[in-house]
Motif scaffolding. Structure first.
Motif, PDB file in Angstrom:
ATOM      1  N   ASP A 155     -37.584 -72.527  46.249  1.00 22.03           N
ATOM      2  CA  ASP A 155     -36.357 -72.408  46.092  1.00 22.03           C
ATOM      3  C   ASP A 155     -35.252 -71.427  46.963  1.00 22.03           C
ATOM      4  O   ASP A 155     -34.045 -70.932  46.911  1.00 22.03           O
ATOM      5  CB  ASP A 155     -35.685 -72.605  44.749  1.00 22.03           C
ATOM      6  CG  ASP A 155     -36.662 -73.277  43.879  1.00 22.03           C
ATOM      7  OD1 ASP A 155     -37.009 -73.692  42.376  1.00 22.03           O
ATOM      8  OD2 ASP A 155     -36.424 -74.811  44.589  1.00 22.03           O
ATOM      9  N   SER A 156     -36.245 -70.695  47.630  1.00 24.54           N
ATOM     10  CA  SER A 156     -35.689 -68.875  47.894  1.00 24.54           C
ATOM     11  C   SER A 156     -34.734 -69.404  49.273  1.00 24.54           C
ATOM     12  O   SER A 156     -35.373 -70.086  50.588  1.00 24.54           O
ATOM     13  CB  SER A 156     -36.406 -67.887  48.990  1.00 24.54           C
ATOM     14  OG  SER A 156     -36.867 -67.973  47.150  1.00 24.54           O
ATOM     15  N   ALA A 157     -33.480 -69.004  48.978  1.00 23.01           N
ATOM     16  CA  ALA A 157     -32.633 -69.715  49.982  1.00 23.01           C
ATOM     17  C   ALA A 157     -31.441 -69.416  49.815  1.00 23.01           C
ATOM     18  O   ALA A 157     -31.135 -68.430  48.630  1.00 23.01           O
ATOM     19  CB  ALA A 157     -32.522 -71.026  50.558  1.00 23.01           C
ATOM     20  N   ILE A 158     -31.164 -69.520  50.772  1.00 20.76           N
ATOM     21  CA  ILE A 158     -28.673 -69.456  50.931  1.00 20.76           C
ATOM     22  C   ILE A 158     -28.275 -71.133  49.940  1.00 20.76           C
ATOM     23  O   ILE A 158     -28.372 -71.841  51.181  1.00 20.76           O
ATOM     24  CB  ILE A 158     -28.583 -68.810  51.977  1.00 20.76           C
ATOM     25  CG1 ILE A 158     -28.240 -67.884  52.072  1.00 20.76           C
ATOM     26  CG2 ILE A 158     -26.493 -68.763  51.753  1.00 20.76           C
ATOM     27  CD1 ILE A 158     -27.990 -66.762  53.767  1.00 20.76           C
ATOM     28  N   TYR A 159     -27.897 -70.770  48.939  1.00 26.70           N
ATOM     29  CA  TYR A 159     -26.804 -72.183  48.147  1.00 26.70           C
ATOM     30  C   TYR A 159     -25.685 -72.062  49.069  1.00 26.70           C
ATOM     31  O   TYR A 159     -24.737 -70.579  48.481  1.00 26.70           O
ATOM     32  CB  TYR A 159     -27.004 -71.968  47.070  1.00 26.70           C
ATOM     33  CG  TYR A 159     -28.987 -72.563  46.412  1.00 26.70           C
ATOM     34  CD1 TYR A 159     -29.362 -71.342  46.818  1.00 26.70           C
ATOM     35  CD2 TYR A 159     -29.092 -73.457  46.593  1.00 26.70           C
ATOM     36  CE1 TYR A 159     -30.874 -71.495  46.849  1.00 26.70           C
ATOM     37  CE2 TYR A 159     -30.540 -73.995  46.983  1.00 26.70           C
ATOM     38  CZ  TYR A 159     -31.443 -72.963  46.536  1.00 26.70           C
ATOM     39  OH  TYR A 159     -32.618 -73.535  46.423  1.00 26.70           O
ATOM     40  N   LEU A 160     -25.301 -72.601  49.794  1.00 26.72           N
ATOM     41  CA  LEU A 160     -23.240 -72.507  50.409  1.00 26.72           C
ATOM     42  C   LEU A 160     -22.715 -74.197  49.701  1.00 26.72           C
ATOM     43  O   LEU A 160     -23.427 -75.133  49.171  1.00 26.72           O
ATOM     44  CB  LEU A 160     -23.608 -73.219  51.310  1.00 26.72           C
ATOM     45  CG  LEU A 160     -24.535 -72.303  52.408  1.00 26.72           C
ATOM     46  CD1 LEU A 160     -24.155 -72.852  53.702  1.00 26.72           C
ATOM     47  CD2 LEU A 160     -23.313 -70.614  52.476  1.00 26.72           C
ATOM     48  N   CYS A 161     -21.345 -73.434  48.874  1.00 28.49           N
ATOM     49  CA  CYS A 161     -20.422 -74.246  48.291  1.00 28.49           C
ATOM     50  C   CYS A 161     -19.038 -74.720  49.672  1.00 28.49           C
ATOM     51  O   CYS A 161     -18.750 -73.623  49.735  1.00 28.49           O
ATOM     52  CB  CYS A 161     -20.649 -73.512  46.919  1.00 28.49           C
ATOM     53  SG  CYS A 161     -18.825 -74.656  46.528  1.00 28.49           S
ATOM     54  N   ALA A 162     -19.152 -75.954  49.638  1.00 29.48           N
ATOM     55  CA  ALA A 162     -17.823 -76.146  50.581  1.00 29.48           C
ATOM     56  C   ALA A 162     -17.357 -77.058  49.793  1.00 29.48           C
ATOM     57  O   ALA A 162     -17.553 -77.918  48.908  1.00 29.48           O
ATOM     58  CB  ALA A 162     -17.883 -76.301  51.812  1.00 29.48           C
ATOM     59  N   SER A 163     -15.769 -76.899  49.788  1.00 27.60           N
ATOM     60  CA  SER A 163     -14.444 -78.395  49.318  1.00 27.60           C
ATOM     61  C   SER A 163     -14.624 -78.866  50.703  1.00 27.60           C
ATOM     62  O   SER A 163     -14.414 -78.226  52.308  1.00 27.60           O
ATOM     63  CB  SER A 163     -13.477 -77.303  49.304  1.00 27.60           C
ATOM     64  OG  SER A 163     -12.985 -76.970  50.053  1.00 27.60           O
ATOM     65  N   LEU A 164     -13.359 -80.280  50.237  1.00 30.02           N
ATOM     66  CA  LEU A 164     -13.407 -81.307  50.958  1.00 30.02           C
ATOM     67  C   LEU A 164     -11.900 -81.776  50.430  1.00 30.02           C
ATOM     68  O   LEU A 164     -11.859 -81.428  49.655  1.00 30.02           O
ATOM     69  CB  LEU A 164     -14.040 -82.419  50.995  1.00 30.02           C
ATOM     70  CG  LEU A 164     -14.515 -84.072  52.166  1.00 30.02           C
ATOM     71  CD1 LEU A 164     -14.146 -83.308  53.415  1.00 30.02           C
ATOM     72  CD2 LEU A 164     -15.031 -84.911  51.281  1.00 30.02           C
ATOM     73  N   ARG A 165     -10.991 -81.694  51.311  1.00 27.16           N
ATOM     74  CA  ARG A 165      -9.487 -82.021  51.391  1.00 27.16           C
ATOM     75  C   ARG A 165     -10.018 -83.500  51.159  1.00 27.16           C
ATOM     76  O   ARG A 165     -10.466 -84.400  52.593  1.00 27.16           O
ATOM     77  CB  ARG A 165      -8.240 -81.322  51.438  1.00 27.16           C
ATOM     78  CG  ARG A 165      -8.360 -80.959  52.848  1.00 27.16           C
ATOM     79  CD  ARG A 165      -7.489 -80.635  53.004  1.00 27.16           C
ATOM     80  NE  ARG A 165      -6.757 -78.835  52.160  1.00 27.16           N
ATOM     81  CZ  ARG A 165      -5.251 -78.580  53.036  1.00 27.16           C
ATOM     82  NH1 ARG A 165      -4.818 -79.359  53.774  1.00 27.16           N
ATOM     83  NH2 ARG A 165      -5.153 -77.602  52.882  1.00 27.16           N
ATOM     84  N   TRP A 166      -8.191 -84.215  50.659  1.00 25.86           N
ATOM     85  CA  TRP A 166      -7.761 -85.496  51.264  1.00 25.86           C
ATOM     86  C   TRP A 166      -7.443 -85.719  52.303  1.00 25.86           C
ATOM     87  O   TRP A 166      -6.052 -84.612  52.775  1.00 25.86           O
ATOM     88  CB  TRP A 166      -6.689 -86.041  50.650  1.00 25.86           C
ATOM     89  CG  TRP A 166      -7.659 -86.263  48.830  1.00 25.86           C
ATOM     90  CD1 TRP A 166      -7.733 -86.364  47.870  1.00 25.86           C
ATOM     91  CD2 TRP A 166      -8.773 -87.916  48.787  1.00 25.86           C
ATOM     92  NE1 TRP A 166      -8.780 -86.977  47.537  1.00 25.86           N
ATOM     93  CE2 TRP A 166      -8.937 -88.171  48.208  1.00 25.86           C
ATOM     94  CE3 TRP A 166      -8.790 -89.081  49.575  1.00 25.86           C
ATOM     95  CZ2 TRP A 166     -10.163 -89.183  47.456  1.00 25.86           C
ATOM     96  CZ3 TRP A 166      -9.043 -90.147  49.537  1.00 25.86           C
ATOM     97  CH2 TRP A 166      -9.723 -90.183  48.262  1.00 25.86           C
TER      98      TRP A 166
END
Lengths: 111, 114
Positions: free
Chosen positions: A83-94
């Motif tokens: 599970d060692s890693a970089i976890y990225l969060c991203a947003s998407l808009r209309w």
């Protein structure tokens, strides 16, 4: 301008622990929030969240979105060294398909 | 192919040289995206195509950056007169059109400008 903030920036835990990663967002015309896992190469897709309060699960990973408080969490239970890693969060808009990413959380699992 | 394919994996160029980075998307994916990822940062959007049409190029940092997708499949990102600040990983992603499906990423091209 859309903004995605992740915390913590870095996290070190022992194998078997449970971790919670946070992502908050300020996005005009918000559509979805996505989580990716990035090891040495390509970010790999984990979850896409569009509706508030509905948990998505995949094995030991789960995620939920709160559209009132504008945040999401990613939980990993019984962590493993893989599970060692970089976890990225991203947003998407209309109206536009581009993703706006946070800086990521670097997770390190100690055996 | 099974996934997004990018080439080359690594590129070293001298300052002032032109470079071209290639992306082969997942078969049938209409949308194609380019992102730039600096060390320790999340990917930043550069440009986006739907088929051969470039719908958004607002993230291209200067007019030295140019992208094309002439037949709606393979795409090339070209950087002219490279500068040291162009050193980064360039990621390509593809998806089915409309934003209801996630973007899938290639392994990236690591560009180093000396």
């Amino acid at each position: 301008e859309d903004k995605v903030v992740q915390s913590p920036l870095s996290l070190v835990v022992h194998e078997g622990d449970t971790v919670t990663l946070n992502c908050s967002y300020e996005v005009t015309n918000f559509r979805s929030l996505l989580w990716y896992k990035q090891e040495k190469k390509a970010p790999t897709f984990l979850f896409m969240l569009t509706s508030s309060g509905i948990e998505k699960k995949s094995g030991r990973l789960s995620s939920i979105l709160d559209k009132k408080e504008l945040f999401s969490i990613l939980n990993i239970t019984a962590t493993q060294t893989g599970d060692s890693a970089i976890y990225l969060c991203a947003s998407l808009r209309w109206g536009n398909e581009k993703l706006t990413f946070g800086t990521g959380t670097r997770l390190t699992i100690i055996p | 192919g099974a996934g997004v394919s990018q080439s080359p994996r690594y590129k070293v160029a001298k300052r002032g040289q032109d470079v071209a980075l290639r992306c082969d998307p997942i078969s049938g994916h209409v949308s194609l995206f380019w992102y730039q990822q600096a060390l320790g940062q999340g990917p930043e959007f550069l440009t986006y195509f739907q088929n051969e049409a470039q719908l958004d190029k607002s993230g291209l940092p200067s007019d030295r950056f140019f992208a094309e997708r002439p037949e709606g499949s393979v795409s090339t990102l070209k950087i002219q007169r490279t500068q040291q600040e162009d050193s980064a990983v360039y990621l390509c992603a593809s998806s089915r059109a409309g934003g209801s499906q996630p973007q899938h990423f290639g392994d990236g091209t690591r560009l180093s400008i000396l």
